[in-house]
Design a protein around this motif. Structure first.
Motif, PDB file in Angstrom:
ATOM      1  N   LEU A  71     -21.063   6.282 -31.111  1.00 41.10           N
ATOM      2  CA  LEU A  71     -21.170   7.531 -30.367  1.00 41.10           C
ATOM      3  C   LEU A  71     -22.569   8.064 -30.498  1.00 41.10           C
ATOM      4  O   LEU A  71     -23.123   8.114 -31.588  1.00 41.10           O
ATOM      5  CB  LEU A  71     -20.216   8.580 -30.939  1.00 41.10           C
ATOM      6  N   ILE A  73     -24.818  11.242 -30.572  1.00 42.58           N
ATOM      7  CA  ILE A  73     -24.642  12.659 -30.892  1.00 42.58           C
ATOM      8  C   ILE A  73     -25.788  13.422 -30.257  1.00 42.58           C
ATOM      9  O   ILE A  73     -26.958  13.201 -30.567  1.00 42.58           O
ATOM     10  CB  ILE A  73     -24.617  12.880 -32.413  1.00 42.58           C
ATOM     11  N   GLU A  74     -25.421  14.306 -29.377  1.00 40.18           N
ATOM     12  CA  GLU A  74     -26.438  15.052 -28.646  1.00 40.18           C
ATOM     13  C   GLU A  74     -27.174  16.010 -29.560  1.00 40.18           C
ATOM     14  O   GLU A  74     -26.598  16.567 -30.488  1.00 40.18           O
ATOM     15  CB  GLU A  74     -25.770  15.861 -27.531  1.00 40.18           C
ATOM     16  N   ASP A  97     -23.495  19.222 -32.057  1.00 39.44           N
ATOM     17  CA  ASP A  97     -22.086  18.862 -32.028  1.00 39.44           C
ATOM     18  C   ASP A  97     -21.526  18.530 -33.407  1.00 39.44           C
ATOM     19  O   ASP A  97     -20.316  18.628 -33.620  1.00 39.44           O
ATOM     20  CB  ASP A  97     -21.872  17.640 -31.110  1.00 39.44           C
ATOM     21  N   THR A 158     -15.216  16.047 -37.168  1.00 42.44           N
ATOM     22  CA  THR A 158     -14.958  14.851 -36.388  1.00 42.44           C
ATOM     23  C   THR A 158     -15.152  15.122 -34.908  1.00 42.44           C
ATOM     24  O   THR A 158     -15.613  14.269 -34.164  1.00 42.44           O
ATOM     25  CB  THR A 158     -13.514  14.397 -36.627  1.00 42.44           C
ATOM     26  N   TYR A 159     -14.774  16.302 -34.487  1.00 42.10           N
ATOM     27  CA  TYR A 159     -14.862  16.651 -33.080  1.00 42.10           C
ATOM     28  C   TYR A 159     -16.105  17.507 -32.866  1.00 42.10           C
ATOM     29  O   TYR A 159     -16.850  17.780 -33.781  1.00 42.10           O
ATOM     30  CB  TYR A 159     -13.581  17.368 -32.639  1.00 42.10           C
ATOM     31  N   HIS A 160     -16.299  17.943 -31.652  1.00 38.07           N
ATOM     32  CA  HIS A 160     -17.531  18.642 -31.308  1.00 38.07           C
ATOM     33  C   HIS A 160     -17.472  20.092 -31.752  1.00 38.07           C
ATOM     34  O   HIS A 160     -16.565  20.833 -31.387  1.00 38.07           O
ATOM     35  CB  HIS A 160     -17.771  18.584 -29.792  1.00 38.07           C
ATOM     36  N   ASP A 178     -13.103  21.221 -31.964  1.00 44.36           N
ATOM     37  CA  ASP A 178     -11.972  21.307 -31.045  1.00 44.36           C
ATOM     38  C   ASP A 178     -10.650  21.481 -31.759  1.00 44.36           C
ATOM     39  O   ASP A 178      -9.722  22.087 -31.226  1.00 44.36           O
ATOM     40  CB  ASP A 178     -11.901  20.040 -30.178  1.00 44.36           C
ATOM     41  N   LEU A 179     -10.545  20.936 -32.946  1.00 45.09           N
ATOM     42  CA  LEU A 179      -9.228  20.933 -33.580  1.00 45.09           C
ATOM     43  C   LEU A 179      -9.217  21.542 -34.980  1.00 45.09           C
ATOM     44  O   LEU A 179      -8.147  21.797 -35.515  1.00 45.09           O
ATOM     45  CB  LEU A 179      -8.684  19.493 -33.664  1.00 45.09           C
ATOM     46  N   LYS A 199      -4.698  19.795 -35.242  1.00 44.65           N
ATOM     47  CA  LYS A 199      -4.547  18.437 -34.736  1.00 44.65           C
ATOM     48  C   LYS A 199      -3.095  18.018 -34.897  1.00 44.65           C
ATOM     49  O   LYS A 199      -2.543  18.093 -35.993  1.00 44.65           O
ATOM     50  CB  LYS A 199      -5.466  17.488 -35.508  1.00 44.65           C
ATOM     51  N   VAL A 209      -6.769  23.090 -27.552  1.00 48.30           N
ATOM     52  CA  VAL A 209      -7.863  22.909 -28.489  1.00 48.30           C
ATOM     53  C   VAL A 209      -8.466  24.278 -28.797  1.00 48.30           C
ATOM     54  O   VAL A 209      -8.251  25.248 -28.083  1.00 48.30           O
ATOM     55  CB  VAL A 209      -8.957  21.966 -27.931  1.00 48.30           C
ATOM     56  N   THR A 211     -11.444  26.764 -28.844  1.00 49.06           N
ATOM     57  CA  THR A 211     -12.612  26.879 -27.969  1.00 49.06           C
ATOM     58  C   THR A 211     -13.700  27.768 -28.551  1.00 49.06           C
ATOM     59  O   THR A 211     -14.867  27.603 -28.227  1.00 49.06           O
ATOM     60  CB  THR A 211     -12.196  27.430 -26.593  1.00 49.06           C
TER      61      THR A 211
ATOM     62  N   ARG B  25     -22.921  10.954 -22.324  1.00 48.07           N
ATOM     63  CA  ARG B  25     -23.667  11.117 -23.555  1.00 48.07           C
ATOM     64  C   ARG B  25     -22.956  12.131 -24.448  1.00 48.07           C
ATOM     65  O   ARG B  25     -22.459  13.135 -23.992  1.00 48.07           O
ATOM     66  CB  ARG B  25     -25.057  11.655 -23.221  1.00 48.07           C
ATOM     67  N   GLY B  26     -22.928  11.844 -25.714  1.00 51.29           N
ATOM     68  CA  GLY B  26     -22.337  12.792 -26.634  1.00 51.29           C
ATOM     69  C   GLY B  26     -20.884  12.518 -26.930  1.00 51.29           C
ATOM     70  O   GLY B  26     -20.269  13.230 -27.707  1.00 51.29           O
ATOM     71  N   LEU B  30     -13.201  16.345 -25.730  1.00 50.74           N
ATOM     72  CA  LEU B  30     -11.755  16.487 -25.844  1.00 50.74           C
ATOM     73  C   LEU B  30     -11.241  17.619 -24.969  1.00 50.74           C
ATOM     74  O   LEU B  30     -10.254  17.485 -24.255  1.00 50.74           O
ATOM     75  CB  LEU B  30     -11.399  16.747 -27.305  1.00 50.74           C
ATOM     76  N   HIS B  31     -11.927  18.727 -25.006  1.00 47.26           N
ATOM     77  CA  HIS B  31     -11.472  19.905 -24.267  1.00 47.26           C
ATOM     78  C   HIS B  31     -11.427  19.613 -22.777  1.00 47.26           C
ATOM     79  O   HIS B  31     -10.424  19.869 -22.104  1.00 47.26           O
ATOM     80  CB  HIS B  31     -12.412  21.073 -24.570  1.00 47.26           C
ATOM     81  N   LEU B  34      -8.686  17.230 -21.836  1.00 41.56           N
ATOM     82  CA  LEU B  34      -7.373  17.867 -21.920  1.00 41.56           C
ATOM     83  C   LEU B  34      -7.104  18.688 -20.662  1.00 41.56           C
ATOM     84  O   LEU B  34      -6.024  18.632 -20.077  1.00 41.56           O
ATOM     85  CB  LEU B  34      -7.313  18.763 -23.156  1.00 41.56           C
ATOM     86  N   ARG B 376     -13.186   5.936 -28.026  1.00 39.79           N
ATOM     87  CA  ARG B 376     -14.105   5.323 -27.103  1.00 39.79           C
ATOM     88  C   ARG B 376     -14.392   3.926 -27.573  1.00 39.79           C
ATOM     89  O   ARG B 376     -14.614   3.680 -28.742  1.00 39.79           O
ATOM     90  CB  ARG B 376     -15.387   6.148 -27.077  1.00 39.79           C
ATOM     91  N   PHE B 410      -9.721   8.854 -36.584  1.00 38.95           N
ATOM     92  CA  PHE B 410     -10.071  10.153 -37.170  1.00 38.95           C
ATOM     93  C   PHE B 410      -9.225  10.410 -38.385  1.00 38.95           C
ATOM     94  O   PHE B 410      -8.054  10.196 -38.385  1.00 38.95           O
ATOM     95  CB  PHE B 410      -9.862  11.269 -36.138  1.00 38.95           C
TER      96      PHE B 410
END
Lengths: 432, 410
Positions: A71, A73-74, A97, A158-160, A178-179, A199, A209, A211, B25-26, B30-31, B34, B376, B410
């Protein structure tokens, strides 16, 4: 008008005033942070009273690659939050992120001169030329702003990451993805506590999720997080270590007459902000801003339509991905006015007391120094006035997602793609 | 809400968004995914409603042609816009189903099957109402997964590796918690194979056996929804088959000794086994290995003269599908196979024809559920998907093997 090639990296992704309003930080997609400082008002130069100039620029985050998950990462800065100032230095948290960093910003305006063993350039002196001892003295120099990363809080998510919030205890802060939401101590980077985890055991069962999230401004045990389903959950950290069970759930039942394919998308809350008083919360979803009273969970006490004329255009907004835009919202210092951005470089303000609202535009033409912003209007059919904009001619690529309001004065910072606009209300400088 | 898009296009656009998000990218957002899955689910609900509407309408037309009017009262006109759907949902171009000639030949059977569909739809509406009144946290993603997986499930070859339809979850399964959705992994299914196989005659290789349901016929649908199949090991993991709507073979013996019709309530696939051949109503089953390769059978011949779309990329996709391996194509031995009845789409949205053909492809991809979207696959050779929906589907198919190895790391 010549079109300028827009560099993606210059797009501003977050704007935040510090607690006094003296400093304004912006983050961009390229991972850079630019800090502006307000010039002190002086009688000598009344024209430049209170203007913001660049104070410091530094690269906060770099693009990374997670090899384990393949992945990228931005480096985009998602959020900046200032720490309350405790000494001469300023500190802020910036996050992309995955990684949160604590930056210390210090000033240096003096430098020691007159070393015995080194000369002015720093070269060692020939000892034979040293005939007497001298005490180095501090001499003034041009102001230098130094920024250094003091802490790097990595591998917690783990998530953004979508939000960070500093606790009123000034020792801890939380970061939400997100979670999950994690609680960190500002001095400890190798561990964090997970305080919210939504999660599901089976990812197939995922329905919502996180926000946005924020600590209460006064109660260090309370925080709120918003969900993609449009609900807010107020949690009390004294109740349990894991705050999966909310103390209060703020939710407005959906209006069945407004049901459409996109009902779930437009009800997703993109931002939540406590009022300065701590009594209210402000939320933004795609079409409205809502004010919630902490004492009433059943529904918001106020709802303001930001751009309801888009309700009939949701299909095309879905196609263009605009429907996923996450607008932020802001309170003014006295919690009497709320502000949020919209399209076509418009932003909206709603006065909670007078119930009046205004649409303003952030553009070069309308932003000459000391020019008064002219209220704009979007016409939705019916009679059209001369300067009205029709819904169909709105430019959806010009979106104002990030806005900030000075904590004490009527000064606002508006991020319009890659431009930062700072507007001041000189007439009504004091909050009312 | 005025909307220029129909459910079909929305599904296609949504799938394209999900697919392209994998290469953004990135990492996968998830959001956003969904939210897109919610749109998929909503579009699918409308799509299916329209299908039922069309099915009933055709039946009514045949009724009026052949029977005296007193039969019509048996088929009341239902409001096919699902509750909560926009009022002008019915204004969307109706879908026409193929196989007109066949339907007439099987008219008495079709009437019974429509009655079952009617019951099913009532159940559908009831559950939706229940949903709105009691918004329990339910798995919309599973619903979305079903939405995307359910459509071409009737396509015999595509998902023959499925452990029955045990892998699929009912779209509104508040009382039911279906088991983990991994339709592309022929792993051990929580349910014993015989039961699902009986209920889901999707495998063309076992036509006769599959069409024999073990449920007692005539059970009222509402009670069925609350009960689990007796053969399931644990109620909590029951897939919630609506067994009551399954007609027993004996019902049809009177009308047509060589035919058996079953309705899979999970996937809403009506399957008729006739003379050893398999006719199937496929939702959006533009892609079907049998149709693409074999000569058009009786079902298609009558449709040939009517409005239908032949998708130029069809053959290519079939080739890709064969390469993908897991998608079983023809039955062994290349037994003669009655082709699927294709859903025909009115020509109101000509631009969507490449999309329509790829929906079923992408649908089968994303049948692996939300976890498949989240993880992914490391595929550096994967190019960013072009805007053309057709090639998008090709790529999706090419990476199908990767999807089956999806790991939520995860």
């Amino acid at each position: 008008m010549p079109s300028v090639l827009l560099s993606q990296a210059d797009i501003i992704s977050t704007v935040e005033f510090n607690h006094t309003g003296e400093l304004l930080a912006t983050g961009d997609k390229g991972g850079r942070v630019v800090i502006f400082q307000r010039e002190p008002e002086s009688k000598n130069a009344p024209h430049s009273q209170g203007e913001y100039d660049v104070y410091s620029t530094f690269q906060s985050h770099e693009p990374e690659f997670d090899y384990l998950k393949s992945l990228e990462i931005e480096e985009k800065i998602n959020k900046i939050k200032w720490l309350p100032q405790q000494n001469a230095a300023h500190s802020l948290l910036s996050t992309n992120d995955k990684t949160i960093k604590l930056w210390k910003i210090t000033e240096r305006d003096k430098r020691p001169e007159g070393y015995n063993l080194k000369d002015e350039e720093g070269k060692l002196k020939d000892l034979s030329t040293v005939t007497s001892l001298q005490v180095p003295v501090l001499k003034p120099m041009d102001l230098m702003v130094e920024v250094s990363p003091r802490r790097i809080f990595a591998n917690g998510h783990t998530y953004h990451i979508n939000s960070i919030s500093v606790n009123s205890d000034c020792e801890t802060y939380m970061s939400a993805d997100d979670l999950r939401i994690n609680l960190w101590h500002l001095a400890i980077t190798d561990r964090s506590f997970n305080i919210v985890d939504i999660k599901p055991a089976n990812m197939e069962d995922l329905t919502e999720v996180i926000t946005a999230s924020e600590f209460h401004p006064h109660h260090c045990n309370l925080f709120v997080y918003s969900s993609s389903k449009g609900s807010l959950r107020l949690c009390d950290m004294r109740a349990a270590a894991l705050c999966d069970k909310h103390s209060k759930l703020f939710e407005e039942p959906e209006d069945p007459s407004n049901r459409s394919f996109f009902s779930e998308i437009i009800s997703s809350v993109s931002d939540v902000k406590f009022s300065h008083s701590g009594r209210y919360m402000l939320t933004r979803d795609y079409l409205t801003v809502k004010v919630w009273d902490l004492n009433m969970e059943a529904r918001p006490i106020e709802t303001y339509q930001v751009h309801d004329y888009l309700r009939s255009k949701l299909c095309s907004l879905y196609e263009s991905d605009c429907i996923f835009d996450k607008f932020e919202c802001a309170w003014n210092g006295s919690d009497s006015v709320i502000m949020t951005g919209a399209y076509n470089n418009f932003f909206r303000m709603f006065d909670r007391n007078t119930k009046r609202d205004v649409t303003l535009e952030a553009s070069r033409e309308s932003s000459k120094p000391r020019a008064v912003l002219k209220p704009r209007r979007v016409c939705v059919g019916g009679k059209r006035r001369r300067d009205d904009i029709s819904v169909d001619s709105l430019d959806f690529t010009k979106k104002i997602l990030h806005t900030a309001w000075h904590p004490a004065e009527n000064i606002i910072a508006i991020a319009a793609t890659n431009n930062l606009y700072i507007f001041q209300d000189k007439v009504n400088s004091d909050m009312h | 809400m005025e909307c220029a898009l129909d459910a079909q296009s929305l599904i296609s656009i949504s799938l394209r968004k999900i697919h392209s998000s994998r290469t953004q990218r990135g990492g996968i957002k998830l959001h956003k995914n969904l939210l897109v899955s919610y749109v998929l689910r909503n579009a699918r609900q409308l799509y299916l409603s329209e299908r039922y509407a069309e099915l009933y309408r055709r039946q009514q037309q045949q009724q009026q042609q052949q029977q005296p009017p007193h039969h019509q009262h048996q088929h009341q006109h239902l409001a096919y816009a699902a509750p909560g759907m926009p009022a002008n949902a019915a204004d969307f171009g109706p879908l026409q189903l193929g196989g007109g000639g066949d339907a007439e030949a099987r008219e008495p059977v079709a009437r019974h099957q429509l009655h079952q569909l009617h019951q099913l739809h009532q159940l559908h509406l009831q559950q939706q109402l229940h949903q709105h009144q009691h918004p329990a946290p339910r798995s919309c993603v599973a619903a979305a997964a079903v939405a995307v997986a359910g459509a071409p499930a009737g396509c015999a070859g595509a998902l023959s590796e499925l452990p029955g339809c045990a892998a699929l979850q009912p779209p509104h399964g508040a009382p039911h918690r279906g088991q983990h959705l991994e339709p592309l992994q022929p792993g051990p299914a929580p349910l014993p194979p015989p039961a699902p196989a009986a209920l889901c005659p999707r495998d063309p290789r076992v036509p006769a056996a599959c069409s024999a349901p073990s449920a007692p016929p005539g059970a009222a649908p509402p009670t069925v929804a609350a009960s689990s199949p007796p053969s399931s090991p644990a109620p909590s993991s029951s897939p919630g088959f609506y067994r009551g709507a399954y007609p027993a073979p004996s019902d049809f013996g009177v009308h047509c000794s060589s035919q058996t019709t079953v309705l899979d309530l999970d996937t809403h696939v009506v399957t008729t086994v006739e003379n050893g051949y398999l006719h199937q109503d496929c939702c959006a089953s533009a892609h079907c290995p049998c149709c693409g390769q074999g000569a058009p059978g009786p079902g298609l011949a009558s449709a040939a003269g009517c409005k239908r779309k032949y998708y130029p990329g069809q053959e290519e996709e079939d080739d890709d599908e064969e390469d993908a391996g897991d998608l079983g194509a023809e039955p062994p031995g290349g037994a003669p196979f009655a082709p699927c009845k294709r859903a025909r789409f009115e020509d109101f949205c000509p631009d969507s024809s490449p999309d329509a053909s790829n929906i079923s492809n992408l649908i089968s991809i994303f049948g692996s559920g939300f976890s498949g979207l989240v993880s992914r696959q490391p595929d550096s050779s994967e190019q960013p998907p072009p805007l053309n929906g057709q090639l998008c589907a090709k790529q999706a198919l090419a990476s199908l093997g990767a999807w089956t190895r999806a790991i939520v790391a995860f």
